[in-house]
Design a protein around this motif. Sequence first.
Motif, mmCIF file in Angstrom:
data_model
loop_
_atom_site.group_PDB
_atom_site.id
_atom_site.type_symbol
_atom_site.label_atom_id
_atom_site.label_comp_id
_atom_site.label_asym_id
_atom_site.label_seq_id
_atom_site.Cartn_x
_atom_site.Cartn_y
_atom_site.Cartn_z
ATOM 1 N N HIS A 81 1.274 -63.755 35.318
ATOM 2 C CA HIS A 81 0.415 -63.108 34.307
ATOM 3 C C HIS A 81 0.686 -63.461 32.966
ATOM 4 O O HIS A 81 0.087 -62.944 31.837
ATOM 5 C CB HIS A 81 0.281 -61.714 34.488
ATOM 6 C CG HIS A 81 -0.833 -61.064 33.661
ATOM 7 N ND1 HIS A 81 -2.181 -61.157 33.980
ATOM 8 C CD2 HIS A 81 -0.692 -60.038 32.792
ATOM 9 C CE1 HIS A 81 -2.897 -60.483 32.988
ATOM 10 N NE2 HIS A 81 -1.885 -59.920 32.263
ATOM 11 N N TYR B 75 -3.612 -65.178 36.658
ATOM 12 C CA TYR B 75 -5.176 -64.963 35.898
ATOM 13 C C TYR B 75 -4.643 -63.938 34.746
ATOM 14 O O TYR B 75 -3.880 -62.936 34.641
ATOM 15 C CB TYR B 75 -6.065 -64.100 36.537
ATOM 16 C CG TYR B 75 -7.228 -63.460 36.007
ATOM 17 C CD1 TYR B 75 -8.149 -64.283 35.498
ATOM 18 C CD2 TYR B 75 -7.347 -62.353 35.469
ATOM 19 C CE1 TYR B 75 -9.384 -63.814 34.689
ATOM 20 C CE2 TYR B 75 -8.492 -61.917 34.718
ATOM 21 C CZ TYR B 75 -9.494 -62.601 34.370
ATOM 22 O OH TYR B 75 -10.519 -61.983 33.630
ATOM 23 N N ASN B 76 -5.068 -64.187 33.418
ATOM 24 C CA ASN B 76 -4.710 -63.643 32.308
ATOM 25 C C ASN B 76 -5.875 -63.969 31.292
ATOM 26 O O ASN B 76 -6.265 -64.935 31.020
ATOM 27 C CB ASN B 76 -3.529 -64.021 31.753
ATOM 28 C CG ASN B 76 -3.129 -63.001 30.382
ATOM 29 O OD1 ASN B 76 -4.058 -62.506 29.673
ATOM 30 N ND2 ASN B 76 -1.827 -62.649 30.239
ATOM 31 N N PRO B 77 -6.703 -62.843 30.995
ATOM 32 C CA PRO B 77 -7.892 -62.999 30.216
ATOM 33 C C PRO B 77 -7.787 -63.559 28.628
ATOM 34 O O PRO B 77 -8.421 -64.128 28.236
ATOM 35 C CB PRO B 77 -8.744 -61.589 30.004
ATOM 36 C CG PRO B 77 -7.666 -60.886 30.523
ATOM 37 C CD PRO B 77 -6.748 -61.450 31.405
ATOM 38 N N ARG C 212 -3.381 -68.595 29.862
ATOM 39 C CA ARG C 212 -3.603 -69.627 31.065
ATOM 40 C C ARG C 212 -2.348 -70.175 31.457
ATOM 41 O O ARG C 212 -1.214 -69.949 30.441
ATOM 42 C CB ARG C 212 -4.571 -70.719 30.614
ATOM 43 C CG ARG C 212 -4.095 -71.296 29.296
ATOM 44 C CD ARG C 212 -5.217 -72.410 29.004
ATOM 45 N NE ARG C 212 -5.199 -72.893 27.709
ATOM 46 C CZ ARG C 212 -5.143 -74.489 27.509
ATOM 47 N NH1 ARG C 212 -5.557 -75.066 28.356
ATOM 48 N NH2 ARG C 212 -5.046 -74.658 26.430
ATOM 49 N N PHE D 78 -15.920 -65.373 32.552
ATOM 50 C CA PHE D 78 -15.305 -64.175 32.940
ATOM 51 C C PHE D 78 -16.189 -63.307 33.749
ATOM 52 O O PHE D 78 -17.353 -63.114 33.316
ATOM 53 C CB PHE D 78 -14.631 -63.409 31.666
ATOM 54 C CG PHE D 78 -14.249 -62.195 31.888
ATOM 55 C CD1 PHE D 78 -12.763 -62.137 32.078
ATOM 56 C CD2 PHE D 78 -14.905 -60.976 31.689
ATOM 57 C CE1 PHE D 78 -12.160 -60.894 32.430
ATOM 58 C CE2 PHE D 78 -13.989 -59.768 31.843
ATOM 59 C CZ PHE D 78 -12.763 -59.693 32.390
ATOM 60 N N SER E 199 -14.868 -64.490 36.652
ATOM 61 C CA SER E 199 -14.978 -65.147 37.931
ATOM 62 C C SER E 199 -14.055 -66.592 37.633
ATOM 63 O O SER E 199 -13.044 -67.188 38.228
ATOM 64 C CB SER E 199 -16.378 -65.842 38.209
ATOM 65 O OG SER E 199 -16.714 -64.545 38.852
ATOM 66 N N SER F 249 -11.823 -69.807 35.495
ATOM 67 C CA SER F 249 -10.612 -70.061 34.995
ATOM 68 C C SER F 249 -10.338 -70.443 33.570
ATOM 69 O O SER F 249 -10.907 -71.531 33.221
ATOM 70 C CB SER F 249 -10.046 -70.926 35.848
ATOM 71 O OG SER F 249 -8.731 -71.805 35.639
ATOM 72 N N ASN F 250 -9.586 -69.783 32.889
ATOM 73 C CA ASN F 250 -9.291 -70.255 31.449
ATOM 74 C C ASN F 250 -8.739 -71.781 31.631
ATOM 75 O O ASN F 250 -8.568 -72.352 30.530
ATOM 76 C CB ASN F 250 -8.477 -69.274 30.761
ATOM 77 C CG ASN F 250 -9.238 -67.999 30.222
ATOM 78 O OD1 ASN F 250 -10.432 -68.075 30.192
ATOM 79 N ND2 ASN F 250 -8.503 -66.999 29.669
ATOM 80 N N ASP F 251 -7.757 -71.789 32.514
ATOM 81 C CA ASP F 251 -7.005 -73.094 32.599
ATOM 82 C C ASP F 251 -7.990 -74.278 32.474
ATOM 83 O O ASP F 251 -7.635 -75.291 31.797
ATOM 84 C CB ASP F 251 -6.299 -73.160 33.851
ATOM 85 C CG ASP F 251 -5.042 -72.139 33.741
ATOM 86 O OD1 ASP F 251 -4.226 -72.439 33.360
ATOM 87 O OD2 ASP F 251 -5.339 -71.042 34.430
ATOM 88 N N LYS G 299 -6.505 -75.612 40.912
ATOM 89 C CA LYS G 299 -6.915 -74.112 40.366
ATOM 90 C C LYS G 299 -7.456 -73.091 41.212
ATOM 91 O O LYS G 299 -8.644 -73.582 41.485
ATOM 92 C CB LYS G 299 -7.579 -74.441 39.200
ATOM 93 C CG LYS G 299 -7.411 -73.462 38.263
ATOM 94 C CD LYS G 299 -6.186 -72.389 37.973
ATOM 95 C CE LYS G 299 -6.401 -70.968 37.716
ATOM 96 N NZ LYS G 299 -5.100 -70.208 37.219
ATOM 97 N N VAL H 23 -9.067 -69.493 42.037
ATOM 98 C CA VAL H 23 -9.644 -68.260 41.399
ATOM 99 C C VAL H 23 -9.972 -67.328 42.384
ATOM 100 O O VAL H 23 -10.091 -66.111 41.818
ATOM 101 C CB VAL H 23 -10.855 -68.522 40.541
ATOM 102 C CG1 VAL H 23 -10.382 -69.370 39.365
ATOM 103 C CG2 VAL H 23 -12.122 -69.091 41.197
#
Length: 329
Positions: free
Chosen positions: A201, A223-225, A228, A252, A254, A256-258, A298, A300
């Motif tokens: 996280h 997952y961390n809003p 990443r 968001f 769903s 991925s910030n990555d 990656k 999700v």
Amino acid sequence: MLVLGRSQVEALLDLDALIDALSLAMADLSANRASAPDRVAALVPERDGFLAAMPGYVPSSSALMSKLVSLFPRNAGTRLPTHQAVIVMFDPATGEPTALLDGTAITAARTGACSALSARLLAREDATVLAVLGTGVQARSHARAMCRVRPIRQIRVAGRDLAKAAALADDLSSVVDAEVRVASTYAEALDGADIAAATTHSPEPVIRRPWLAPGVHITSVGYNPAGREVDDATVAEALVCVESRQAALAPFPSGSNDLLVPIRDGVITADHVHAELGELILGSKPGRTSPNQITLYKGVGVAVQDAAAAGLVVTMAYEQSVGERITLR
């Protein structure tokens, strides 16, 4: 209606069968045979959490279901898991509800199993060293699953808390046929690793390009809003694969910030996502092209994974006469 608790789900879910079922489900998804709409979520901002609904249908498993899953990151370090869920199964022929089962164990198992599926498709066949980043439920799930698809001989566990890393390493030593040791840093764990499983996280990348060996396969499910797991340089260089382009690149909660952050910053474009796992399985997209190529999966989480896993569990429950029967009418 059949009702199954967590311990029953864990006992019924066969890991090898799950990986194979997920392969069929991912192929169904990429071929547009399966249905997995974008998740919808009710946010709980004062707790940094949310409750999401994830319906899905997988014809290869004859599974129709919806999962309700909560993500409350502040549960980390408490007796409660960060992810908690229930799943309701329906008869795909009539729509009748047929089963209610714990979804927390399924979420943990199917996430690790799908990462293992990505390793079966993308990791070098001679991969023997696994770095596990994180010390929670997903770290354990990933370590167990990866050992089913590659000849893992050494597992290195790294996390923010060395005591938790040591506890996980001790636990894994009793369930996998590999040397398990604690690494003091993420960089140490990744040094020379053939597969890296990021399950954190962390708001800051735990996968950084200078720490990676040539040819490593990376799986990232954290997952961390606000952050990443994987840095820009790794994403830009790697062959990137996902479960679903639609899910991975969705807003968001769903996506991925990555992937979304480097796209936003112009580091990559959406076209940099090379393939869905189902496309690799169907043969419409190639996988690894050289031993030194870095590959990145990656994940999700998509509902077809839950449907495939729940379908297996319910089938085994009926075969073994496990679970309680209740009547809703």
